[in-house]
Design a protein around this motif. Structure first.
Motif, short mmCIF file in Angstrom:
data_model
loop_
_atom_site.label_atom_id
_atom_site.label_comp_id
_atom_site.label_asym_id
_atom_site.label_seq_id
_atom_site.Cartn_x
_atom_site.Cartn_y
_atom_site.Cartn_z
N MET A 96 0.85 -1.19 0.00
CA MET A 96 0.00 0.00 0.00
C MET A 96 0.88 1.23 0.00
O MET A 96 1.98 1.23 0.57
CB MET A 96 -0.94 0.03 1.22
CG MET A 96 -2.00 -1.07 1.21
SD MET A 96 -3.21 -0.85 2.53
CE MET A 96 -4.01 0.66 1.98
N GLY A 97 0.40 2.29 -0.64
CA GLY A 97 1.16 3.53 -0.66
C GLY A 97 1.23 4.15 0.73
O GLY A 97 0.39 3.90 1.59
N ARG A 98 2.24 4.96 0.94
CA ARG A 98 2.41 5.69 2.20
C ARG A 98 2.59 7.17 1.88
O ARG A 98 3.28 7.54 0.93
CB ARG A 98 3.64 5.19 2.98
CG ARG A 98 3.61 3.70 3.39
CD ARG A 98 2.54 3.42 4.42
NE ARG A 98 2.71 2.16 5.10
CZ ARG A 98 2.31 0.98 4.63
NH1 ARG A 98 1.74 0.91 3.43
NH2 ARG A 98 2.48 -0.13 5.34
N ALA A 99 1.98 8.03 2.70
CA ALA A 99 2.09 9.47 2.49
C ALA A 99 1.74 10.17 3.80
O ALA A 99 1.38 9.53 4.79
CB ALA A 99 1.17 9.92 1.35
N PHE A 100 1.85 11.49 3.79
CA PHE A 100 1.51 12.31 4.96
C PHE A 100 0.38 13.27 4.60
O PHE A 100 0.24 13.68 3.45
CB PHE A 100 2.73 13.14 5.41
CG PHE A 100 3.69 12.39 6.28
CD1 PHE A 100 3.82 12.69 7.63
CD2 PHE A 100 4.49 11.39 5.75
CE1 PHE A 100 4.71 12.00 8.44
CE2 PHE A 100 5.39 10.68 6.56
CZ PHE A 100 5.50 10.99 7.91
N ILE A 101 -0.41 13.61 5.61
CA ILE A 101 -1.41 14.68 5.50
C ILE A 101 -1.11 15.68 6.61
O ILE A 101 -1.07 15.31 7.79
CB ILE A 101 -2.84 14.14 5.64
CG1 ILE A 101 -3.22 13.30 4.42
CG2 ILE A 101 -3.83 15.30 5.80
CD1 ILE A 101 -4.60 12.66 4.52
N PHE A 102 -0.90 16.93 6.24
CA PHE A 102 -0.73 18.02 7.20
C PHE A 102 -2.05 18.79 7.24
O PHE A 102 -2.41 19.48 6.28
CB PHE A 102 0.42 18.93 6.80
CG PHE A 102 1.79 18.35 7.05
CD1 PHE A 102 1.96 17.13 7.70
CD2 PHE A 102 2.93 19.03 6.64
CE1 PHE A 102 3.22 16.59 7.94
CE2 PHE A 102 4.21 18.51 6.88
CZ PHE A 102 4.35 17.29 7.52
#
Length: 369
Positions: A177-183
């Motif tokens: 699964m993709g990984r990312a950040f949300i600010f």
């Protein structure tokens, strides 16, 4: 008094978030409904912060309704911790309004393609896998997992390597699964103001959020904790949302992007097109750089109205870097399968898994002395 689905959802939100300001619940319940819950003794108002919180009576009711499957958290009243809980609650309520299931108890429960786990419900219980990290939530949207952080002016610094390690370790259950950040923050403009604030000298371990924004290799999406942010999450919860929404927006004018331009989502009227509704500004900047290298003076992008007005018009349209269009409700609904509005719980009576209703004693008459 028979409790409605709306009443129970408010009590659950209070249970998972601990402190929520009444105005942040305005899209969930009316003022009269909040007063009813307080009158029943299921919730109360914290005098110093003005936030709403669950009472022990409310906790017992939820435990009986859900067989004990609710968070068991001790509540602290230190002002900085209360403020942190209030910030996290804004993010959680926005996710709730988007239709994301926020009522999970462990990261392993993020099986639904729109679900959120709040690490605060497991902090301080036995071994703490989150350490001193500042992650406010782990959300699954479609085919990706996102570490959510609340960002506002003066938020302080974070140990980026610790954040990445905790994020990886606590989501190891989900492979491929993709990984990312949300600010996330109260507005896109406020989040961006902190990210672009001159940071001064950074040390080797602690970075400002602006420093983390500049050096992280994973994608970073901005999120406004309001109705626009809720629709953004609805879009991002759709697998392969960029391609699907780009095709729905451009229709017969859609042309696939070249294989060597991953930052572009299409060719539109002879120029690169970027779907900006996920507010990955670094990807937009990369698209501008590659477009300039290919000899294009402008790109075209499409986003939600609130995103365009706050950030994309002044940052890209008014500077001549891009044409910016607002996505239509029809294009969004074609992809998400729902109108681009916030979810509001129904006033219908709440039913337990066994088909029972939730009954509460009549509200006592309150009189002034």
């Amino acid at each position: 008094m028979i409790l409605s689905q709306r009443d129970v959802d408010v009590l659950k939100l209070l249970c998972w978030c601990q402190f929520i300001r009444p105005r942040d619940l305005s899209g969930v319940v009316t003022e009269a409904e909040r007063r009813n819950l307080v009158g029943l003794g299921l919730a109360r108002i914290h005098e110093k912060s003005g936030a709403m919180l669950l009472t022990s009576k409310g906790e017992r009711l939820l435990e009986s309704l859900f067989g004990g499957a609710v968070p068991q958290m001790s509540r602290a009243y230190h002002a900085p911790l209360v403020e942190r809980r209030i910030r996290v609650s804004r993010m959680a309520v926005t996710a709730y309004h988007s239709g994301v299931d926020i009522f999970t108890l462990a990261p392993e429960e993020l099986e639904d393609p729109a679900s959120l786990f709040l690490p605060a419900i497991t902090r301080g219980k036995g071994s703490n896998p989150w350490g001193s990290t500042r992650v406010a939530g782990i959300v699954r949207l479609g085919d990706s997992l996102y570490a959510m952080h609340y960002v506002c002016p003066g938020i302080g610094k974070l140990a980026l390597m610790d954040e990445l390690a905790a994020f990886s370790n606590q989501t190891a259950h989900f492979r491929d699964m993709g990984r990312a950040f949300i600010f996330a923050g109260s507005s896109y403009r406020e989040v961006l103001s902190e990210l672009e604030r001159p940071a001064g000298r950074e040390d080797t371990k602690l970075l400002s959020y602006g420093g983390a924004y500049r050096c992280l290799q994973l994608p970073i999406h901005l999120l406004s904790c309001d109705s626009t942010g809720a629709v953004q999450l609805q879009i991002m919860a759709v697998p392969d949302y960029r391609r699907k929404l780009t095709q729905a927006a451009l229709k017969g004018q859609y042309r696939p992007p070249p294989d060597d331009a991953p930052e572009w989502d299409a060719m539109f009227q002879g120029a690169p097109f970027v779907l900006a509704a996920d507010m990955d500004l670094r990807r937009i900047d990369a698209a501008l750089r590659s477009a300039k290298a290919e000899g294009y003076s402008q790109i075209t992008m499409a986003a939600l109205e609130g995103q365009a007005k706050q950030i994309l018009f002044p940052r890209f349209r008014d500077t001549g870097l891009a044409r910016v269009f607002v996505l239509t409700a029809d294009a969004i609904q074609e992809v998400t399968g729902r109108k681009p509005t916030i979810y509001t719980p129904p006033r219908t009576q709440f039913m337990t898994a066994k088909g029972d209703v939730a009954d509460a004693p009549p509200i006592p008459a309150h009189r002034k002395a």
